[in-house]
Design a protein around this motif. Sequence first.
Motif, PDB file in Angstrom:
ATOM      1  N   ALA A  36      66.896 -27.169 -26.932  1.00 14.29           N
ATOM      2  CA  ALA A  36      67.840 -28.120 -26.353  1.00 14.29           C
ATOM      3  C   ALA A  36      67.230 -29.520 -26.308  1.00 14.29           C
ATOM      4  O   ALA A  36      66.075 -29.688 -25.907  1.00 14.29           O
ATOM      5  CB  ALA A  36      68.239 -27.676 -24.951  1.00 14.29           C
ATOM      6  N   CYS A  37      68.016 -30.524 -26.679  1.00  9.43           N
ATOM      7  CA  CYS A  37      67.527 -31.906 -26.717  1.00  9.43           C
ATOM      8  C   CYS A  37      68.522 -32.844 -26.036  1.00  9.43           C
ATOM      9  O   CYS A  37      69.718 -32.553 -25.945  1.00  9.43           O
ATOM     10  CB  CYS A  37      67.306 -32.364 -28.152  1.00  9.43           C
ATOM     11  SG  CYS A  37      66.099 -31.380 -29.075  1.00  9.43           S
ATOM     12  N   THR A  38      68.024 -33.996 -25.618  1.00 12.05           N
ATOM     13  CA  THR A  38      68.843 -34.971 -24.911  1.00 12.05           C
ATOM     14  C   THR A  38      69.686 -35.813 -25.857  1.00 12.05           C
ATOM     15  O   THR A  38      70.788 -36.229 -25.511  1.00 12.05           O
ATOM     16  CB  THR A  38      67.947 -35.891 -24.060  1.00 12.05           C
ATOM     17  OG1 THR A  38      67.211 -35.083 -23.133  1.00 12.05           O
ATOM     18  CG2 THR A  38      68.764 -36.907 -23.283  1.00 12.05           C
ATOM     19  N   THR A  39      69.176 -36.098 -27.066  1.00  8.52           N
ATOM     20  CA  THR A  39      69.907 -36.943 -28.013  1.00  8.52           C
ATOM     21  C   THR A  39      70.150 -36.207 -29.320  1.00  8.52           C
ATOM     22  O   THR A  39      69.432 -35.266 -29.669  1.00  8.52           O
ATOM     23  CB  THR A  39      69.133 -38.235 -28.318  1.00  8.52           C
ATOM     24  OG1 THR A  39      67.936 -37.912 -29.046  1.00  8.52           O
ATOM     25  CG2 THR A  39      68.765 -38.979 -27.035  1.00  8.52           C
ATOM     26  N   GLU A  40      71.156 -36.659 -30.043  1.00  2.00           N
ATOM     27  CA  GLU A  40      71.467 -36.076 -31.356  1.00  2.00           C
ATOM     28  C   GLU A  40      70.300 -36.267 -32.324  1.00  2.00           C
ATOM     29  O   GLU A  40      69.981 -35.374 -33.105  1.00  2.00           O
ATOM     30  CB  GLU A  40      72.721 -36.735 -31.939  1.00  2.00           C
ATOM     31  CG  GLU A  40      74.011 -36.379 -31.229  1.00  2.00           C
ATOM     32  CD  GLU A  40      74.602 -35.062 -31.704  1.00  2.00           C
ATOM     33  OE1 GLU A  40      73.918 -34.354 -32.486  1.00  2.00           O
ATOM     34  OE2 GLU A  40      75.730 -34.745 -31.286  1.00  2.00           O
ATOM     35  N   PRO A  66      76.046 -38.193 -19.454  1.00  2.00           N
ATOM     36  CA  PRO A  66      77.038 -39.261 -19.571  1.00  2.00           C
ATOM     37  C   PRO A  66      76.746 -40.119 -20.797  1.00  2.00           C
ATOM     38  O   PRO A  66      75.588 -40.487 -21.034  1.00  2.00           O
ATOM     39  CB  PRO A  66      76.853 -40.054 -18.271  1.00  2.00           C
ATOM     40  CG  PRO A  66      76.296 -39.056 -17.308  1.00  2.00           C
ATOM     41  CD  PRO A  66      75.406 -38.163 -18.135  1.00  2.00           C
ATOM     42  N   GLN A  67      77.772 -40.430 -21.552  1.00  2.00           N
ATOM     43  CA  GLN A  67      77.563 -41.089 -22.837  1.00  2.00           C
ATOM     44  C   GLN A  67      76.841 -42.421 -22.709  1.00  2.00           C
ATOM     45  O   GLN A  67      75.998 -42.774 -23.540  1.00  2.00           O
ATOM     46  CB  GLN A  67      78.898 -41.281 -23.559  1.00  2.00           C
ATOM     47  CG  GLN A  67      78.757 -41.578 -25.045  1.00  2.00           C
ATOM     48  CD  GLN A  67      77.959 -40.515 -25.805  1.00  2.00           C
ATOM     49  OE1 GLN A  67      78.048 -39.324 -25.501  1.00  2.00           O
ATOM     50  NE2 GLN A  67      77.171 -40.945 -26.776  1.00  2.00           N
ATOM     51  N   ILE A  68      77.137 -43.171 -21.661  1.00  2.00           N
ATOM     52  CA  ILE A  68      76.493 -44.478 -21.485  1.00  2.00           C
ATOM     53  C   ILE A  68      74.988 -44.312 -21.262  1.00  2.00           C
ATOM     54  O   ILE A  68      74.174 -45.103 -21.755  1.00  2.00           O
ATOM     55  CB  ILE A  68      77.154 -45.258 -20.329  1.00  2.00           C
ATOM     56  CG1 ILE A  68      76.602 -46.683 -20.287  1.00  2.00           C
ATOM     57  CG2 ILE A  68      76.936 -44.543 -18.985  1.00  2.00           C
ATOM     58  CD1 ILE A  68      77.362 -47.586 -19.313  1.00  2.00           C
ATOM     59  N   GLU A  74      68.859 -43.417 -26.219  1.00  2.00           N
ATOM     60  CA  GLU A  74      68.703 -43.557 -27.670  1.00  2.00           C
ATOM     61  C   GLU A  74      68.097 -44.898 -28.040  1.00  2.00           C
ATOM     62  O   GLU A  74      67.310 -45.008 -28.982  1.00  2.00           O
ATOM     63  CB  GLU A  74      70.062 -43.397 -28.350  1.00  2.00           C
ATOM     64  CG  GLU A  74      70.611 -41.984 -28.310  1.00  2.00           C
ATOM     65  CD  GLU A  74      72.044 -41.897 -28.786  1.00  2.00           C
ATOM     66  OE1 GLU A  74      72.512 -40.776 -29.054  1.00  2.00           O
ATOM     67  OE2 GLU A  74      72.707 -42.965 -28.876  1.00  2.00           O
ATOM     68  N   ILE A  75      68.439 -45.940 -27.282  1.00  2.00           N
ATOM     69  CA  ILE A  75      67.976 -47.293 -27.594  1.00  2.00           C
ATOM     70  C   ILE A  75      66.557 -47.550 -27.087  1.00  2.00           C
ATOM     71  O   ILE A  75      65.712 -48.082 -27.808  1.00  2.00           O
ATOM     72  CB  ILE A  75      68.945 -48.334 -26.999  1.00  2.00           C
ATOM     73  CG1 ILE A  75      70.306 -48.241 -27.705  1.00  2.00           C
ATOM     74  CG2 ILE A  75      68.373 -49.743 -27.139  1.00  2.00           C
ATOM     75  CD1 ILE A  75      71.372 -49.104 -27.075  1.00  2.00           C
ATOM     76  N   SER A  76      66.285 -47.153 -25.830  1.00  2.00           N
ATOM     77  CA  SER A  76      65.016 -47.551 -25.213  1.00  2.00           C
ATOM     78  C   SER A  76      64.136 -46.393 -24.769  1.00  2.00           C
ATOM     79  O   SER A  76      63.164 -46.600 -24.039  1.00  2.00           O
ATOM     80  CB  SER A  76      65.292 -48.472 -24.019  1.00  2.00           C
ATOM     81  OG  SER A  76      66.099 -47.814 -23.062  1.00  2.00           O
ATOM     82  N   GLY A  77      64.449 -45.185 -25.215  1.00  2.00           N
ATOM     83  CA  GLY A  77      63.624 -44.049 -24.838  1.00  2.00           C
ATOM     84  C   GLY A  77      64.055 -43.455 -23.512  1.00  2.00           C
ATOM     85  O   GLY A  77      64.791 -44.094 -22.741  1.00  2.00           O
ATOM     86  N   PRO A  78      63.591 -42.252 -23.210  1.00  2.00           N
ATOM     87  CA  PRO A  78      64.072 -41.566 -22.002  1.00  2.00           C
ATOM     88  C   PRO A  78      63.615 -42.184 -20.694  1.00  2.00           C
ATOM     89  O   PRO A  78      64.404 -42.352 -19.779  1.00  2.00           O
ATOM     90  CB  PRO A  78      63.530 -40.138 -22.168  1.00  2.00           C
ATOM     91  CG  PRO A  78      62.366 -40.268 -23.091  1.00  2.00           C
ATOM     92  CD  PRO A  78      62.696 -41.408 -23.999  1.00  2.00           C
ATOM     93  N   ALA A  85      67.616 -37.306 -15.427  1.00  2.00           N
ATOM     94  CA  ALA A  85      69.041 -37.096 -15.677  1.00  2.00           C
ATOM     95  C   ALA A  85      69.264 -35.880 -16.575  1.00  2.00           C
ATOM     96  O   ALA A  85      70.216 -35.119 -16.376  1.00  2.00           O
ATOM     97  CB  ALA A  85      69.646 -38.346 -16.312  1.00  2.00           C
ATOM     98  N   SER A  86      68.387 -35.695 -17.565  1.00  2.00           N
ATOM     99  CA  SER A  86      68.503 -34.532 -18.445  1.00  2.00           C
ATOM    100  C   SER A  86      68.410 -33.237 -17.649  1.00  2.00           C
ATOM    101  O   SER A  86      69.093 -32.249 -17.964  1.00  2.00           O
ATOM    102  CB  SER A  86      67.406 -34.563 -19.514  1.00  2.00           C
ATOM    103  OG  SER A  86      67.577 -35.659 -20.386  1.00  2.00           O
ATOM    104  N   LEU A  87      67.577 -33.233 -16.637  1.00  2.00           N
ATOM    105  CA  LEU A  87      67.443 -32.050 -15.788  1.00  2.00           C
ATOM    106  C   LEU A  87      68.643 -31.907 -14.855  1.00  2.00           C
ATOM    107  O   LEU A  87      69.246 -30.836 -14.744  1.00  2.00           O
ATOM    108  CB  LEU A  87      66.150 -32.139 -14.974  1.00  2.00           C
ATOM    109  CG  LEU A  87      64.839 -32.236 -15.763  1.00  2.00           C
ATOM    110  CD1 LEU A  87      63.664 -32.425 -14.812  1.00  2.00           C
ATOM    111  CD2 LEU A  87      64.625 -31.005 -16.638  1.00  2.00           C
ATOM    112  N   PHE A  88      69.013 -33.009 -14.195  1.00  2.00           N
ATOM    113  CA  PHE A  88      70.050 -32.952 -13.165  1.00  2.00           C
ATOM    114  C   PHE A  88      71.402 -32.539 -13.736  1.00  2.00           C
ATOM    115  O   PHE A  88      72.092 -31.677 -13.165  1.00  2.00           O
ATOM    116  CB  PHE A  88      70.167 -34.310 -12.477  1.00  2.00           C
ATOM    117  CG  PHE A  88      71.206 -34.351 -11.399  1.00  2.00           C
ATOM    118  CD1 PHE A  88      70.938 -33.832 -10.138  1.00  2.00           C
ATOM    119  CD2 PHE A  88      72.458 -34.891 -11.650  1.00  2.00           C
ATOM    120  CE1 PHE A  88      71.905 -33.857  -9.136  1.00  2.00           C
ATOM    121  CE2 PHE A  88      73.431 -34.926 -10.657  1.00  2.00           C
ATOM    122  CZ  PHE A  88      73.152 -34.403  -9.404  1.00  2.00           C
TER     123      PHE A  88
END
Length: 376
Positions: A36-40, A66-68, A74-78, A85-88
């Motif tokens: 499982a990953c946070t970004t495409e 959330p998409q925003i 994606e732009i500035s890293g996690p 947020a990925s966990l929550f």
Amino acid sequence: MKIAFPYIAQPHQTLHSLPIAMEIASRHADTEVHVACTTEAHLDYAKTLSALYPQARARFDLLKMPQILRRRIEISGPGVLGKMASLFFNRDYFSRFEAIVVPERTSLYLRRMGIHKPRLIWTRHGAGDRAIGFARDVKEFDFVLLSGKKIEERLLSQGAISPGRYYRGSYAKFDIVRKMARSRPALFDNDKPIVLYNPHFSSRLSSWPLMGEKVLQYFANQDRYNLIFAPHYRLFDKYRQEGEQLVARFANHDHLLIDPGSPRSIDMTYTMAADLYLGDVSSQVAEFLVRPRPCIFLNAHQVSWQSDRNYHFWNLGEVLDNLEELPGALAAAVTKHDDFLEAQRQYILETFEFNDDGPTAPGAADAIVDYLRNAA
């Protein structure tokens, strides 16, 4: 048995645990492995790497976000916010598994978010000496994978691990790097020695803020060496435009390769290709020294390092307190290497414990499954 392998941080950590996921999926038919990953983009990277394991039957999931916020990551890293947020936002997802296997420690916050059913297993990422790899919260993991006895002894001495709850002898990144190494092109069109400059990302530890610009200018204005500038992936993680500008500035220097964070900067392309390592505190030096070669370390912050075990690896090469010493150190690196060769060999024996040159992820995969079965 369902096992999750989430990737909520930067992609450099992926290679440290994905081979284990693929081995579990290949070797244990009664398991259901989810990557499982946070970004495409990160998910695509994991899928690309997994193709090196055609027998593995793993599932690939994009974590809810959330998409925003996903776009910001994606732009500035996690960053801390993105990882939390990925966990929550995926608490329900994580609660479905018997185990969650991670290369980072942020996932321990799942416990504070009410996720208690899955066993949390830490693969670590890197094999350096810095204190961050031996943090107090390591003891909160149910099971830990270790590369060798140096790490085992240090974690045991601080009560972070206990017998029956760890496995020693795995560094899964080496497995996948061997698979990838079959098709690596030459990096330069000459036979000059290749120096890898690999500064760390932390400003209080790294040579980059105080010395980095002068290092690049020195190599740009000489013709004896090729230079690969491939810092820790996180150095330009939030400053990608600055990294791109650096690439453009030195684009007309054929003997310089500037890489602020491509996949090649994390898959050992450069540590395998270089003849000499120039750095400070990055744990990549351990991966470089699997084949002993000259090292030079930059003490940009005037650290009293000799008796500090967090700087143990600085005994494996010459340590420079100022850049005026760099030309002489480079010229003498090969002839002085014999002075450090035995220390380097001993360091690798203590850091990585492998019975042969074969893969180590299968043993780690079996150890995880055995532990989970016994724990159940």
